[in-house]
Motif scaffolding. Structure first.
Motif, PDB file in Angstrom:
ATOM      1  N   GLY A 113     -40.656 -85.681 -46.609  1.00  0.00           N
ATOM      2  CA  GLY A 113     -40.882 -86.307 -45.315  1.00  0.00           C
ATOM      3  C   GLY A 113     -42.316 -86.202 -44.841  1.00  0.00           C
ATOM      4  N   SER A 114     -43.198 -85.631 -45.669  1.00  0.00           N
ATOM      5  CA  SER A 114     -44.615 -85.524 -45.314  1.00  0.00           C
ATOM      6  C   SER A 114     -45.435 -85.456 -46.583  1.00  0.00           C
ATOM      7  N   ASP A 115     -46.734 -85.723 -46.447  1.00  0.00           N
ATOM      8  CA  ASP A 115     -47.624 -85.547 -47.590  1.00  0.00           C
ATOM      9  C   ASP A 115     -47.780 -84.053 -47.874  1.00  0.00           C
ATOM     10  N   PRO A 116     -47.783 -83.644 -49.144  1.00  0.00           N
ATOM     11  CA  PRO A 116     -47.943 -82.220 -49.458  1.00  0.00           C
ATOM     12  C   PRO A 116     -49.313 -81.690 -49.024  1.00  0.00           C
ATOM     13  N   VAL A 117     -49.326 -80.422 -48.639  1.00  0.00           N
ATOM     14  CA  VAL A 117     -50.569 -79.713 -48.332  1.00  0.00           C
ATOM     15  C   VAL A 117     -50.641 -78.487 -49.240  1.00  0.00           C
ATOM     16  N   ILE A 118     -51.846 -78.070 -49.586  1.00  0.00           N
ATOM     17  CA  ILE A 118     -52.029 -76.900 -50.451  1.00  0.00           C
ATOM     18  C   ILE A 118     -52.164 -75.656 -49.576  1.00  0.00           C
ATOM     19  N   LEU A 119     -51.267 -74.703 -49.772  1.00  0.00           N
ATOM     20  CA  LEU A 119     -51.265 -73.497 -48.945  1.00  0.00           C
ATOM     21  C   LEU A 119     -52.110 -72.375 -49.515  1.00  0.00           C
ATOM     22  N   ALA A 120     -52.203 -72.281 -50.844  1.00  0.00           N
ATOM     23  CA  ALA A 120     -52.881 -71.131 -51.447  1.00  0.00           C
ATOM     24  C   ALA A 120     -53.162 -71.403 -52.908  1.00  0.00           C
ATOM     25  N   GLY A 121     -53.928 -70.492 -53.498  1.00  0.00           N
ATOM     26  CA  GLY A 121     -54.194 -70.502 -54.931  1.00  0.00           C
ATOM     27  C   GLY A 121     -53.822 -69.147 -55.515  1.00  0.00           C
ATOM     28  N   ASN A 122     -53.999 -69.000 -56.835  1.00  0.00           N
ATOM     29  CA  ASN A 122     -53.657 -67.738 -57.487  1.00  0.00           C
ATOM     30  C   ASN A 122     -54.414 -67.647 -58.810  1.00  0.00           C
ATOM     31  N   THR A 123     -54.305 -66.499 -59.469  1.00  0.00           N
ATOM     32  CA  THR A 123     -54.892 -66.303 -60.794  1.00  0.00           C
ATOM     33  C   THR A 123     -53.841 -65.701 -61.714  1.00  0.00           C
ATOM     34  N   LEU A 124     -54.078 -65.834 -63.008  1.00  0.00           N
ATOM     35  CA  LEU A 124     -53.171 -65.281 -64.013  1.00  0.00           C
ATOM     36  C   LEU A 124     -53.682 -63.943 -64.524  1.00  0.00           C
ATOM     37  N   THR A 125     -52.748 -63.067 -64.847  1.00  0.00           N
ATOM     38  CA  THR A 125     -53.093 -61.770 -65.419  1.00  0.00           C
ATOM     39  C   THR A 125     -52.133 -61.434 -66.546  1.00  0.00           C
ATOM     40  N   PRO A 255     -54.561 -69.507 -39.208  1.00  0.00           N
ATOM     41  CA  PRO A 255     -55.255 -68.266 -39.590  1.00  0.00           C
ATOM     42  C   PRO A 255     -54.307 -67.079 -39.780  1.00  0.00           C
ATOM     43  N   VAL A 256     -53.284 -66.980 -38.930  1.00  0.00           N
ATOM     44  CA  VAL A 256     -52.333 -65.872 -39.068  1.00  0.00           C
ATOM     45  C   VAL A 256     -51.545 -66.011 -40.364  1.00  0.00           C
ATOM     46  N   GLY A 257     -51.022 -67.212 -40.623  1.00  0.00           N
ATOM     47  CA  GLY A 257     -50.265 -67.434 -41.850  1.00  0.00           C
ATOM     48  C   GLY A 257     -51.103 -67.211 -43.092  1.00  0.00           C
ATOM     49  N   GLN A 258     -52.337 -67.685 -43.059  1.00  0.00           N
ATOM     50  CA  GLN A 258     -53.217 -67.520 -44.212  1.00  0.00           C
ATOM     51  C   GLN A 258     -53.599 -66.052 -44.428  1.00  0.00           C
ATOM     52  N   SER A 259     -53.722 -65.282 -43.353  1.00  0.00           N
ATOM     53  CA  SER A 259     -54.024 -63.858 -43.514  1.00  0.00           C
ATOM     54  C   SER A 259     -52.861 -63.127 -44.181  1.00  0.00           C
ATOM     55  N   VAL A 260     -51.641 -63.570 -43.906  1.00  0.00           N
ATOM     56  CA  VAL A 260     -50.471 -62.993 -44.575  1.00  0.00           C
ATOM     57  C   VAL A 260     -50.524 -63.293 -46.072  1.00  0.00           C
ATOM     58  N   PHE A 261     -50.907 -64.515 -46.421  1.00  0.00           N
ATOM     59  CA  PHE A 261     -51.026 -64.889 -47.834  1.00  0.00           C
ATOM     60  C   PHE A 261     -52.103 -64.060 -48.534  1.00  0.00           C
ATOM     61  N   ARG A 262     -53.254 -63.867 -47.865  1.00  0.00           N
ATOM     62  CA  ARG A 262     -54.323 -63.070 -48.478  1.00  0.00           C
ATOM     63  C   ARG A 262     -53.853 -61.634 -48.705  1.00  0.00           C
ATOM     64  N   ALA A 263     -53.114 -61.083 -47.745  1.00  0.00           N
ATOM     65  CA  ALA A 263     -52.625 -59.707 -47.878  1.00  0.00           C
ATOM     66  C   ALA A 263     -51.655 -59.567 -49.048  1.00  0.00           C
ATOM     67  N   ALA A 264     -50.981 -60.656 -49.403  1.00  0.00           N
ATOM     68  CA  ALA A 264     -50.033 -60.639 -50.518  1.00  0.00           C
ATOM     69  C   ALA A 264     -50.710 -60.905 -51.860  1.00  0.00           C
ATOM     70  N   GLY A 265     -52.044 -61.046 -51.867  1.00  0.00           N
ATOM     71  CA  GLY A 265     -52.766 -61.235 -53.115  1.00  0.00           C
ATOM     72  C   GLY A 265     -53.025 -62.670 -53.497  1.00  0.00           C
ATOM     73  N   LEU A 266     -52.643 -63.610 -52.642  1.00  0.00           N
ATOM     74  CA  LEU A 266     -52.914 -65.020 -52.909  1.00  0.00           C
ATOM     75  C   LEU A 266     -54.325 -65.375 -52.469  1.00  0.00           C
ATOM     76  N   GLN A 267     -54.866 -66.402 -53.080  1.00  0.00           N
ATOM     77  CA  GLN A 267     -56.231 -66.809 -52.785  1.00  0.00           C
ATOM     78  C   GLN A 267     -56.257 -67.985 -51.812  1.00  0.00           C
ATOM     79  N   GLU A 268     -57.419 -68.255 -51.257  1.00  0.00           N
ATOM     80  CA  GLU A 268     -57.579 -69.427 -50.413  1.00  0.00           C
ATOM     81  C   GLU A 268     -57.316 -70.689 -51.225  1.00  0.00           C
ATOM     82  N   PRO A 269     -56.807 -71.734 -50.572  1.00  0.00           N
ATOM     83  CA  PRO A 269     -56.596 -72.991 -51.297  1.00  0.00           C
ATOM     84  C   PRO A 269     -57.901 -73.490 -51.908  1.00  0.00           C
ATOM     85  N   PRO A 270     -57.876 -73.986 -53.130  1.00  0.00           N
ATOM     86  CA  PRO A 270     -59.094 -74.531 -53.731  1.00  0.00           C
ATOM     87  C   PRO A 270     -59.654 -75.668 -52.884  1.00  0.00           C
ATOM     88  N   LYS A 271     -60.964 -75.726 -52.772  1.00  0.00           N
ATOM     89  CA  LYS A 271     -61.607 -76.774 -51.978  1.00  0.00           C
ATOM     90  C   LYS A 271     -61.624 -78.089 -52.740  1.00  0.00           C
TER      91      LYS A 271
END
Length: 271
Positions: A113-125, A255-271
């Motif tokens: 029902g909406s265009d997708p938005v990118i919430l976060a990024g990640n890395t592989l280990t 900003p609050v939601g994104q700070s929760v993502f950063r605390a969980a080890g996720l990265q900022e959405p790629p630009k």
């Protein structure tokens, strides 16, 4: 003595009927007001139903606890499984996946029902058990760590994004041929990590955020981000979403939601 004739007062009857109609109208207005408030209360009590990639469990559990807009119901699985469930009619309001291809597939099914938005990024280990030494990303080092019977735990290579990204990286690094016959595939990345956590596999490929969430595993090698497609988490509301779904999605981008993502080890959405 003669009885007096009874005279019917039509004006009085009209007056009484008018009073009845006014009273009845007031009652109906109160009934309608009560029903509207009852409906509104029931609607607001409905949770926002979120179907998401398993690797987002830590972040989304925390984000749902932070959100003050209402209740959130969270369901997790591999991205391929989530996409197929939603396409088949699962009652989702918000969908968050770990691969853009699965979101594009879901969009093609006509359920968004909406265009997708990118919430976060990640890395592989690459992970091992706590206390294991660092691992060089060479065929010889990996073969030695796996031993004679050991397996490399990964998400399903066809449906789980961590498995798709992982295979892409192993091919690019020239490591795939040496491990192709020794992969232990799981239906989502958290279950792949569980193989290592329980000691059932000496090595696994998971996201960095997953490794942070499991105290029984440790990162033994970081996989370079330039040997696989960018890891992104697209999100969208569904066409059948309830009224609060868009608000919860907006909160995840705040900003609050994104700070929760950063605390969980996720990265900022790629630009």
């Amino acid at each position: 003595m003669m009885a007096r004739p009874f005279h019917f007062d039509s004006s009085g009857s009209s007056h009484l009927a008018g009073r009845w109609r006014v009273g009845q109208g007031r009652v109906m207005r109160w009934v309608l007001l009560f029903l509207s408030l009852l409906w509104a209360g029931t609607a607001s009590a409905e949770p926002v139903r979120v179907f998401a990639a398993a690797s987002l469990k830590t972040a989304l559990d925390a984000a749902a606890a932070e959100w003050t807009g209402g209740r959130v119901s969270l369901s997790y699985a591999g991205s391929g499984a989530v996409a197929r469930q939603v396409a088949a009619g699962a009652p989702a309001d918000v969908v968050v996946l770990a691969h853009a291809d699965w979101m594009r597939w879901l969009d093609a099914q006509g359920v968004l029902g909406s265009d997708p938005v990118i919430l976060a990024g990640n890395t592989l280990t690459v992970i091992g058990r706590v206390g294991d030494a660092e691992l060089a990303l060479t065929p010889q080092a990996i073969a030695a760590r796996l031993g004679r019977d050991g397996r490399l735990a990964m998400g399903d290579l066809r449906a789980v994004p961590a498995g798709i990204y992982g295979q892409e990286a192993l091919v690019a690094l020239g490591l795939w041929d040496g491990v192709a016959a020794r992969i232990a595939q799981a239906d989502n990345v958290r279950n792949a990590m569980a193989f290592v956590a329980r000691g059932e596999a000496p090595l696994g490929i998971v996201y960095a955020s997953d490794a942070l969430a499991e105290p029984r595993v440790a990162i033994v090698s970081d996989i370079p981000s330039d040997v696989h497609a960018p890891i992104v988490y697209p999100a969208a509301v569904t066409a059948s979403a309830g009224p609060m779904a868009q608000e919860f999605l907006a909160f995840l981008q705040s900003p609050v939601g994104q700070s929760v993502f950063r605390a969980a080890g996720l990265q900022e959405p790629p630009k």
